[in-house]
Design a protein around this motif. Structure first.
Motif, PDB file in Angstrom:
ATOM      1  N   ASN A   1       0.819  -1.208   0.000  1.00 40.10           N
ATOM      2  CA  ASN A   1       0.000   0.000   0.000  1.00 40.10           C
ATOM      3  C   ASN A   1       0.857   1.264   0.000  1.00 40.10           C
ATOM      4  O   ASN A   1       0.350   2.349  -0.283  1.00 40.10           O
ATOM      5  CB  ASN A   1      -0.948   0.010   1.203  1.00 40.10           C
ATOM      6  N   GLN A   2       2.137   1.137   0.286  1.00 38.08           N
ATOM      7  CA  GLN A   2       3.050   2.286   0.270  1.00 38.08           C
ATOM      8  C   GLN A   2       3.585   2.581  -1.132  1.00 38.08           C
ATOM      9  O   GLN A   2       4.080   3.675  -1.390  1.00 38.08           O
ATOM     10  CB  GLN A   2       4.238   2.035   1.214  1.00 38.08           C
ATOM     11  N   LEU A   3       3.494   1.612  -2.034  1.00 32.06           N
ATOM     12  CA  LEU A   3       4.054   1.798  -3.381  1.00 32.06           C
ATOM     13  C   LEU A   3       3.453   2.981  -4.134  1.00 32.06           C
ATOM     14  O   LEU A   3       4.199   3.756  -4.746  1.00 32.06           O
ATOM     15  CB  LEU A   3       3.911   0.520  -4.202  1.00 32.06           C
ATOM     16  N   PRO A   4       2.126   3.161  -4.142  1.00 32.90           N
ATOM     17  CA  PRO A   4       1.592   4.337  -4.851  1.00 32.90           C
ATOM     18  C   PRO A   4       2.132   5.652  -4.301  1.00 32.90           C
ATOM     19  O   PRO A   4       2.354   6.602  -5.050  1.00 32.90           O
ATOM     20  CB  PRO A   4       0.074   4.231  -4.636  1.00 32.90           C
ATOM     21  N   LYS A   5       2.388   5.705  -3.001  1.00 33.36           N
ATOM     22  CA  LYS A   5       2.947   6.920  -2.405  1.00 33.36           C
ATOM     23  C   LYS A   5       4.378   7.151  -2.885  1.00 33.36           C
ATOM     24  O   LYS A   5       4.762   8.275  -3.199  1.00 33.36           O
ATOM     25  CB  LYS A   5       2.942   6.815  -0.877  1.00 33.36           C
ATOM     26  N   VAL A   6       5.165   6.076  -2.947  1.00 37.80           N
ATOM     27  CA  VAL A   6       6.549   6.194  -3.412  1.00 37.80           C
ATOM     28  C   VAL A   6       6.571   6.649  -4.870  1.00 37.80           C
ATOM     29  O   VAL A   6       7.333   7.545  -5.244  1.00 37.80           O
ATOM     30  CB  VAL A   6       7.296   4.852  -3.245  1.00 37.80           C
ATOM     31  N   ILE A   7       5.707   6.048  -5.682  1.00 40.38           N
ATOM     32  CA  ILE A   7       5.647   6.406  -7.109  1.00 40.38           C
ATOM     33  C   ILE A   7       5.183   7.846  -7.289  1.00 40.38           C
ATOM     34  O   ILE A   7       5.672   8.559  -8.165  1.00 40.38           O
ATOM     35  CB  ILE A   7       4.728   5.416  -7.861  1.00 40.38           C
ATOM     36  N   ALA A   8       4.238   8.281  -6.440  1.00 36.80           N
ATOM     37  CA  ALA A   8       3.714   9.649  -6.539  1.00 36.80           C
ATOM     38  C   ALA A   8       4.711  10.683  -6.037  1.00 36.80           C
ATOM     39  O   ALA A   8       4.504  11.877  -6.225  1.00 36.80           O
ATOM     40  CB  ALA A   8       2.408   9.763  -5.759  1.00 36.80           C
ATOM     41  N   GLY A   9       5.785  10.254  -5.385  1.00 40.04           N
ATOM     42  CA  GLY A   9       6.803  11.189  -4.935  1.00 40.04           C
ATOM     43  C   GLY A   9       6.583  11.723  -3.531  1.00 40.04           C
ATOM     44  O   GLY A   9       7.132  12.768  -3.176  1.00 40.04           O
ATOM     45  N   VAL A  10       5.779  11.027  -2.728  1.00 39.67           N
ATOM     46  CA  VAL A  10       5.581  11.446  -1.342  1.00 39.67           C
ATOM     47  C   VAL A  10       6.914  11.359  -0.615  1.00 39.67           C
ATOM     48  O   VAL A  10       7.674  10.414  -0.795  1.00 39.67           O
ATOM     49  CB  VAL A  10       4.514  10.549  -0.654  1.00 39.67           C
ATOM     50  N   LYS A  11       7.213  12.350   0.197  1.00 39.82           N
ATOM     51  CA  LYS A  11       8.482  12.400   0.919  1.00 39.82           C
ATOM     52  C   LYS A  11       8.411  11.561   2.190  1.00 39.82           C
ATOM     53  O   LYS A  11       7.414  11.576   2.907  1.00 39.82           O
ATOM     54  CB  LYS A  11       8.827  13.841   1.297  1.00 39.82           C
ATOM     55  N   PHE A  12       9.488  10.834   2.450  1.00 40.64           N
ATOM     56  CA  PHE A  12       9.646  10.068   3.676  1.00 40.64           C
ATOM     57  C   PHE A  12      10.948  10.519   4.325  1.00 40.64           C
ATOM     58  O   PHE A  12      11.967  10.655   3.652  1.00 40.64           O
ATOM     59  CB  PHE A  12       9.714   8.568   3.387  1.00 40.64           C
TER      60      PHE A  12
END
Length: 102
Positions: A76-87
């Motif tokens: 479920n974290q993959l779409p966030k990583v692809i969208a460029g969400v910062k961690f």
């Protein structure tokens, strides 16, 4: 020390991904490990393969090896990583969209 300072960003890029994915990122060389089985088998057969049968053998070896691959945790974290969400340190940074009017 200069080398570490120069490559600091690349060395610490690991922490720019979700903490749940860190276990998957720690592999030394995931691509090499996938093809190790293929290389091992094709070296043993030497020149007894045509180009077509070599491609078929490589495909079947990778297909068989893929059955033992570990699944990615927290997909479920993959779409966030692809969208460029910062961690930062593996934790999602939620931008503060509130504007403080005086």
């Amino acid at each position: 020390m200069e080398c570490l300072i120069k490559d600091r960003h690349a060395l610490l890029a690991f922490f720019d991904f979700p903490a749940e994915h860190w276990i998957h990122l720690r592999s030394s060389n995931p691509i090499e490990s996938v093809f190790a089985t293929v290389r091992h088998r094709t070296v043993r057969t030497k020149g007894s393969l045509s180009q077509q049968t070599a491609k078929l053998m490589v495909f079947k070896l990778i297909d068989a090896a893929s059955k033992t691959w570990r699944r990615l945790k927290s997909t479920n974290q993959l779409p966030k990583v692809i969208a460029g969400v910062k961690f930062i340190d593996g934790i999602e940074v939620i931008p503060n969209t509130e504007s403080h009017a005086a």
